[in-house]
Design an enzyme around this catalytic site. Structure first.
Site, PDB file in Angstrom:
ATOM      1  NE  ARG A 148      34.856  -1.586  10.451  1.00  0.00           N
ATOM      2  CZ  ARG A 148      34.066  -1.519  11.541  1.00  0.00           C
ATOM      3  NH1 ARG A 148      33.812  -0.360  12.111  1.00  0.00           N
ATOM      4  NH2 ARG A 148      33.543  -2.628  12.055  1.00  0.00           N
ATOM      5  CG  HIS A 172      31.569   7.195  11.521  1.00  0.00           C
ATOM      6  ND1 HIS A 172      30.435   6.613  12.026  1.00  0.00           N
ATOM      7  CD2 HIS A 172      31.163   8.038  10.544  1.00  0.00           C
ATOM      8  CE1 HIS A 172      29.392   7.075  11.367  1.00  0.00           C
ATOM      9  NE2 HIS A 172      29.804   7.945  10.468  1.00  0.00           N
TER      10      HIS A 172
HETATM   11  C1  DQA Z   1      30.927   3.508  13.999  1.00  0.00           C
HETATM   12  C2  DQA Z   1      30.994   2.773  12.659  1.00  0.00           C
HETATM   13  C3  DQA Z   1      29.678   2.081  12.359  1.00  0.00           C
HETATM   14  O1  DQA Z   1      29.766   1.415  11.114  1.00  0.00           O
HETATM   15  C4  DQA Z   1      29.354   1.066  13.418  1.00  0.00           C
HETATM   16  O2  DQA Z   1      28.106   0.480  13.178  1.00  0.00           O
HETATM   17  C5  DQA Z   1      29.414   1.650  14.796  1.00  0.00           C
HETATM   18  C6  DQA Z   1      30.482   2.584  15.124  1.00  0.00           C
HETATM   19  C7  DQA Z   1      32.298   4.096  14.394  1.00  0.00           C
HETATM   20  O3  DQA Z   1      32.327   4.861  15.350  1.00  0.00           O
HETATM   21  O4  DQA Z   1      33.308   3.774  13.779  1.00  0.00           O
HETATM   22  O5  DQA Z   1      28.637   1.290  15.671  1.00  0.00           O
HETATM   23  O6  DQA Z   1      30.012   4.574  13.887  1.00  0.00           O
END
Ligand code: DQA
Length: 144
Positions: free
Chosen positions: A106, A99
């Protein structure tokens, strides 16, 4: 060594979407950065991106017998998809969850990851460098 890099929904919008969470690099910048790193360390990489859950399941299944590792950012499907978890369990290919943002810092719903249970490592909050760290980890694992 062959690694499949899979990005889920809205990651094609990098550079446009919520730069405070995801930075200013575009999806194209991300691909180039990963390619450069992979070339440097002699790893072959292929890329897939989709906004559709079933496509992500198909990409994971396609790694069976064809790739030595998977790096995946499932986007929002991280927090909802048992199908993606099951796909990773099905293929038995070492998989790293990435991520860009720090999902633990968050909203509460982002702290839940279904896929994590099937992954050898989760990297969160290291920006796009997390993808490079994921590749390095898979390469180190393959050398053991
Ligand atoms: C994400 C984090 C997720 O919660 C979000 O929905 C994304 C991107 C990240 O790369 O930080 O689309 O996966």
């Amino acid at each position: 060594m062959k690694i499949l890099v899979i990005n889920g929904p809205n990651l094609n919008m990098l550079g446009i979407r919520e730069p405070k969470h995801y930075g200013k690099e575009t999806y194209g910048d991300l691909i180039n950065k990963i390619k450069q790193h992979a070339d440097l360390i002699g790893v072959s990489v292929e890329f897939r991106q989709s906004n559709h859950e079933g496509d992500l399941v198909d990409y994971i299944q396609s790694a069976y017998r064809n790739f030595d590792g998977i790096v995946i950012n499932p986007g929002a499907y991280t927090h909802t998809s048992i199908a993606i978890l099951d796909a990773v369990k099905s293929v038995g290919v070492p998989t790293v969850e990435v991520h860009i943002s720090d999902v633990n810092a968050r909203e509460d719903f982002r702290k839940i990851s279904y896929i994590r249970a099937a992954c050898v490592l989760t990297i969160s909050g290291h920006g796009t460098d997390g993808y490079l760290e994921a590749i390095d980890f898979l390469v180190q694992g393959a050398q053991k």
